[in-house]
Write a protein that holds these residues in place. Structure first.
Motif, PDB file in Angstrom:
ATOM      1  N   ASP A   1      18.804 -94.884  19.695  1.00 17.57           N
ATOM      2  CA  ASP A   1      20.238 -94.787  19.976  1.00 17.57           C
ATOM      3  C   ASP A   1      20.757 -93.401  19.617  1.00 17.57           C
ATOM      4  N   CYS A   2      21.568 -92.826  20.522  1.00 18.66           N
ATOM      5  CA  CYS A   2      22.230 -91.535  20.285  1.00 18.66           C
ATOM      6  C   CYS A   2      23.731 -91.737  20.435  1.00 18.66           C
ATOM      7  N   GLN A   3      24.447 -91.640  19.330  1.00 18.21           N
ATOM      8  CA  GLN A   3      25.895 -91.852  19.360  1.00 18.21           C
ATOM      9  C   GLN A   3      26.602 -90.635  19.935  1.00 18.21           C
ATOM     10  N   VAL A   4      27.591 -90.887  20.799  1.00 18.16           N
ATOM     11  CA  VAL A   4      28.367 -89.822  21.431  1.00 18.16           C
ATOM     12  C   VAL A   4      29.853 -90.089  21.194  1.00 18.16           C
ATOM     13  N   ILE A   5      30.569 -89.083  20.705  1.00 24.02           N
ATOM     14  CA  ILE A   5      32.015 -89.173  20.485  1.00 24.02           C
ATOM     15  C   ILE A   5      32.672 -87.986  21.176  1.00 24.02           C
ATOM     16  N   SER A   6      33.598 -88.258  22.102  1.00 22.53           N
ATOM     17  CA  SER A   6      34.314 -87.196  22.802  1.00 22.53           C
ATOM     18  C   SER A   6      35.810 -87.320  22.537  1.00 22.53           C
ATOM     19  N   LEU A   7      36.429 -86.211  22.191  1.00 19.89           N
ATOM     20  CA  LEU A   7      37.879 -86.121  22.036  1.00 19.89           C
ATOM     21  C   LEU A   7      38.427 -85.320  23.213  1.00 19.89           C
ATOM     22  N   VAL A   8      39.263 -85.980  24.023  1.00 17.77           N
ATOM     23  CA  VAL A   8      39.813 -85.365  25.240  1.00 17.77           C
ATOM     24  C   VAL A   8      41.288 -85.091  24.996  1.00 17.77           C
ATOM     25  N   THR A   9      41.667 -83.804  25.013  1.00 21.62           N
ATOM     26  CA  THR A   9      43.010 -83.398  24.593  1.00 21.62           C
ATOM     27  C   THR A   9      43.761 -82.696  25.721  1.00 21.62           C
ATOM     28  N   LEU A  10      45.007 -83.113  25.923  1.00 21.85           N
ATOM     29  CA  LEU A  10      45.934 -82.436  26.828  1.00 21.85           C
ATOM     30  C   LEU A  10      47.132 -81.985  26.013  1.00 21.85           C
ATOM     31  N   ARG A  11      47.391 -80.666  26.031  1.00 21.52           N
ATOM     32  CA  ARG A  11      48.499 -80.106  25.257  1.00 21.52           C
ATOM     33  C   ARG A  11      49.729 -79.900  26.129  1.00 21.52           C
ATOM     34  N   ASN A  12      50.871 -79.961  25.492  1.00 23.42           N
ATOM     35  CA  ASN A  12      52.140 -79.812  26.194  1.00 23.42           C
ATOM     36  C   ASN A  12      52.201 -78.455  26.898  1.00 23.42           C
TER      37      ASN A  12
ATOM     38  N   ALA B   1      50.060 -77.255  28.958  1.00 22.10           N
ATOM     39  CA  ALA B   1      48.738 -76.713  29.285  1.00 22.10           C
ATOM     40  C   ALA B   1      48.351 -77.057  30.715  1.00 22.10           C
ATOM     41  N   ARG B   2      47.497 -76.231  31.286  1.00 22.91           N
ATOM     42  CA  ARG B   2      47.003 -76.451  32.644  1.00 22.91           C
ATOM     43  C   ARG B   2      45.524 -76.812  32.649  1.00 22.91           C
ATOM     44  N   ARG B   3      44.995 -77.089  31.493  1.00 24.12           N
ATOM     45  CA  ARG B   3      43.598 -77.486  31.384  1.00 24.12           C
ATOM     46  C   ARG B   3      43.484 -78.652  30.398  1.00 24.12           C
ATOM     47  N   VAL B   4      42.353 -79.352  30.483  1.00 20.41           N
ATOM     48  CA  VAL B   4      42.034 -80.444  29.564  1.00 20.41           C
ATOM     49  C   VAL B   4      40.888 -79.987  28.672  1.00 20.41           C
ATOM     50  N   ASP B   5      41.085 -80.030  27.366  1.00 21.80           N
ATOM     51  CA  ASP B   5      40.065 -79.590  26.410  1.00 21.80           C
ATOM     52  C   ASP B   5      39.258 -80.791  25.921  1.00 21.80           C
ATOM     53  N   ILE B   6      37.956 -80.601  25.804  1.00 23.41           N
ATOM     54  CA  ILE B   6      37.061 -81.683  25.391  1.00 23.41           C
ATOM     55  C   ILE B   6      36.168 -81.186  24.260  1.00 23.41           C
ATOM     56  N   LYS B   7      36.056 -81.999  23.213  1.00 21.58           N
ATOM     57  CA  LYS B   7      35.141 -81.730  22.107  1.00 21.58           C
ATOM     58  C   LYS B   7      34.206 -82.935  21.985  1.00 21.58           C
ATOM     59  N   THR B   8      32.918 -82.696  22.150  1.00 18.53           N
ATOM     60  CA  THR B   8      31.933 -83.777  22.145  1.00 18.53           C
ATOM     61  C   THR B   8      30.979 -83.612  20.966  1.00 18.53           C
ATOM     62  N   ARG B   9      30.814 -84.684  20.194  1.00 16.97           N
ATOM     63  CA  ARG B   9      29.848 -84.709  19.099  1.00 16.97           C
ATOM     64  C   ARG B   9      28.740 -85.705  19.452  1.00 16.97           C
ATOM     65  N   ILE B  10      27.503 -85.290  19.248  1.00 16.07           N
ATOM     66  CA  ILE B  10      26.349 -86.106  19.613  1.00 16.07           C
ATOM     67  C   ILE B  10      25.398 -86.182  18.431  1.00 16.07           C
ATOM     68  N   ASN B  11      24.987 -87.401  18.088  1.00 16.59           N
ATOM     69  CA  ASN B  11      23.951 -87.608  17.067  1.00 16.59           C
ATOM     70  C   ASN B  11      22.632 -87.799  17.802  1.00 16.59           C
ATOM     71  N   ASN B  12      21.941 -86.703  18.021  1.00 13.43           N
ATOM     72  CA  ASN B  12      20.727 -86.732  18.840  1.00 13.43           C
ATOM     73  C   ASN B  12      19.521 -87.201  18.030  1.00 13.43           C
ATOM     74  N   GLN B  13      18.942 -88.311  18.451  1.00 19.52           N
ATOM     75  CA  GLN B  13      17.738 -88.849  17.810  1.00 19.52           C
ATOM     76  C   GLN B  13      16.540 -88.817  18.756  1.00 19.52           C
ATOM     77  N   ALA B  14      16.757 -88.362  19.998  1.00 17.77           N
ATOM     78  CA  ALA B  14      15.678 -88.311  20.992  1.00 17.77           C
ATOM     79  C   ALA B  14      15.077 -86.909  21.034  1.00 17.77           C
ATOM     80  N   ARG B  15      13.844 -86.841  21.498  1.00 20.67           N
ATOM     81  CA  ARG B  15      13.150 -85.566  21.634  1.00 20.67           C
ATOM     82  C   ARG B  15      12.773 -85.344  23.100  1.00 20.67           C
ATOM     83  N   ASP B  16      12.461 -84.108  23.410  1.00 23.32           N
ATOM     84  CA  ASP B  16      11.915 -83.756  24.729  1.00 23.32           C
ATOM     85  C   ASP B  16      12.852 -84.180  25.873  1.00 23.32           C
ATOM     86  N   HIS B  17      14.096 -83.794  25.807  1.00 23.64           N
ATOM     87  CA  HIS B  17      15.030 -84.141  26.889  1.00 23.64           C
ATOM     88  C   HIS B  17      16.131 -83.098  26.996  1.00 23.64           C
TER      89      HIS B  17
END
Length: 325
Positions: free
Chosen positions: A43-54, A56-72
Motif C-alpha cells: 500500500d502507498c498512501q497518497v494525500i493531495s491538497l488542492v487549493t484555489l486562492r481568491n 487566482a487564475r490557477r489551481v495549486d496542488i501539493k501531493t504527499r506520497i508514502n512510497n513503499q513500492a520499488r522499480d516503478h
C-alpha cells in the motif's frame, strides 16, 4: 483504481482547500527475472491538497506520497481535451522548446525512442484558441500523450535499482544495492499547478504564472520609519510579457543594477524596461558585464531594448541617486 476520500481542509475568504486521500495498491517491485512485476503488493498512501486562492487564475496542488513500492514510475495525468493541438511547448534554459505531439513511425528503428522530455517550470498545450499549462516545482519530466484527450503526464517519481554497465568487465550490469535511495522509499512531497488560459503561451502570462508559482512574493515586516515611497510601487516594469526577466542583481562594481531578460520566442521583440526612479545612464553589457554600448534613457526612467529570437539581453542601470539611498 482507488476510492478517494474527499474533505474540506480549509474554506476561508482568501483560499479554499480540498483534501483528497487514497491508497494505491502496487506491486512491491520487479520479480527475480526483472522482466515483470511481482505479484506481491504493498500500500502507498497518497494525500493531495488542492487549493484555489481568491483572485487566482490557477489551481495549486501539493501531493504527499508514502512510497513503499520499488522499480516503478509514478505520474499525474491531466486530460486537456485539446484534441486539435499538434505541439507541446515547455520551458528550457532561456528558451521555450516546441515539440510535435504526433509519434513518428518507428517500426523499423533499431532503438525505440522515448517521448518523455525535459522541462523547467511549465509545459503548455494549446489548440490556438485555448491552452492548458501544467506548472511545477522541480519536476523536470513530462510527456504529452497521443491519446483521445491529448493528456499531459507529469512525472512525480522514478524509482529504480541503481545499475552500472561495466564494459571493461564483460559488458555486464552491476547492481549497487547499497544505494537504496534511488528507490525513493518513504514520504515525498510534490508541488504543481493547473493553469488554463486563452490562446497560446505567448498570448497569456504562462511565464509569469510559472515563475510566480516557483518564486512567490516574500513579505517582510519592519519597524516604523520615515519614507517617501507610495503604498503601491513596482521596482521594475518590463514589457511586453514575451520578454522574460531572468536576473536582477548589483553589478560587480557595486555602483549599478544588472537586469537580464531573454526572448524565448522565434520572433524579434522590442520592449521597455522602466525603473522606479530617475536614471543617470543605461548600458547594454555582455554576460560578464563588459560594456557594449550606451542606451538612451527616455522620460527619465525608461529604456528601450530589442531582443532577437532566442536572445539574452543584459543591461546595466545606474540610478541618479546612489544605490541604498
Amino acid at each position: 483504481r482507488a476510492d478517494p476520500s474527499i474533505s474540506i481542509e480549509e474554506d476561508g475568504p482568501l483560499s479554499a482547500t480540498l483534501r483528497i486521500e487514497f491508497v494505491l495498491r502496487l506491486p512491491i517491485g520487479l520479480n527475480d527475472s526483472r522482466k515483470s512485476r511481482s505479484e506481491e503488493q504493498v500500500d502507498c498512501q497518497v494525500i493531495s491538497l488542492v487549493t484555489l486562492r481568491n483572485g487566482a487564475r490557477r489551481v495549486d496542488i501539493k501531493t504527499r506520497i508514502n512510497n513503499q513500492a520499488r522499480d516503478h514510475r509514478l505520474r499525474v495525468i491531466f486530460p486537456t481535451g485539446l484534441v486539435n493541438a499538434t505541439t507541446s511547448c515547455a520551458e528550457g534554459q532561456f528558451d521555450v522548446v516546441e515539440r510535435p505531439i504526433a509519434r513518428p513511425d518507428t517500426s523499423d528503428w533499431v532503438e525505440q525512442p522515448m517521448f518523455d522530455y525535459p522541462q523547467r517550470s511549465f509545459v503548455d498545450v494549446s489548440d490556438g484558441e485555448y491552452g492548458l499549462a501544467i506548472l511545477n516545482k522541480g519536476l523536470s519530466e513530462y510527456e504529452v500523450r497521443e491519446d483521445k484527450d491529448c493528456s499531459i503526464a507529469l512525472t512525480l517519481m522514478r524509482c529504480f535499482r541503481f545499475q552500472l554497465c561495466m564494459r571493461n568487465v564483460g559488458g555486464r550490469w552491476l547492481d549497487w544495492e547499497n544505494q537504496p535511495d534511488s528507490q525513493m522509499q518513504g514520504w515525498h512531497e510534490f508541488e504543481y499547478a493547473i493553469y488554463p488560459h486563452r490562446g497560446r503561451w505567448t498570448d497569456s502570462d504562462v511565464f509569469a504564472q510559472a515563475h510566480g508559482f516557483n518564486l512567490p512574493m516574500r513579505m517582510v515586516q519592519c519597524g516604523q520609519h520615515q519614507g517617501a515611497l507610495p503604498k503601491a510601487l513596482s521596482f521594475l516594469t518590463i514589457e511586453p510579457k514575451t520578454l522574460v526577466p531572468s536576473g536582477i542583481k548589483l553589478s560587480e562594481s557595486g555602483n549599478a543594477i544588472i537586469v537580464r531578460v531573454f526572448n524565448p520566442t522565434s520572433e524579434k521583440v522590442k520592449g521597455t524596461i522602466k525603473f522606479f526612479r530617475s536614471l543617470r545612464s543605461v548600458r547594454l553589457v555582455r554576460l560578464d558585464e563588459q560594456a557594449v554600448e550606451e542606451l538612451k534613457v527616455k522620460n527619465g526612467s525608461c529604456v528601450e531594448i530589442e531582443a532577437g529570437p532566442k536572445q539574452i539581453v543584459t543591461v546595466e542601470i545606474t540610478p541618479q541617486r546612489q544605490i541604498g539611498d
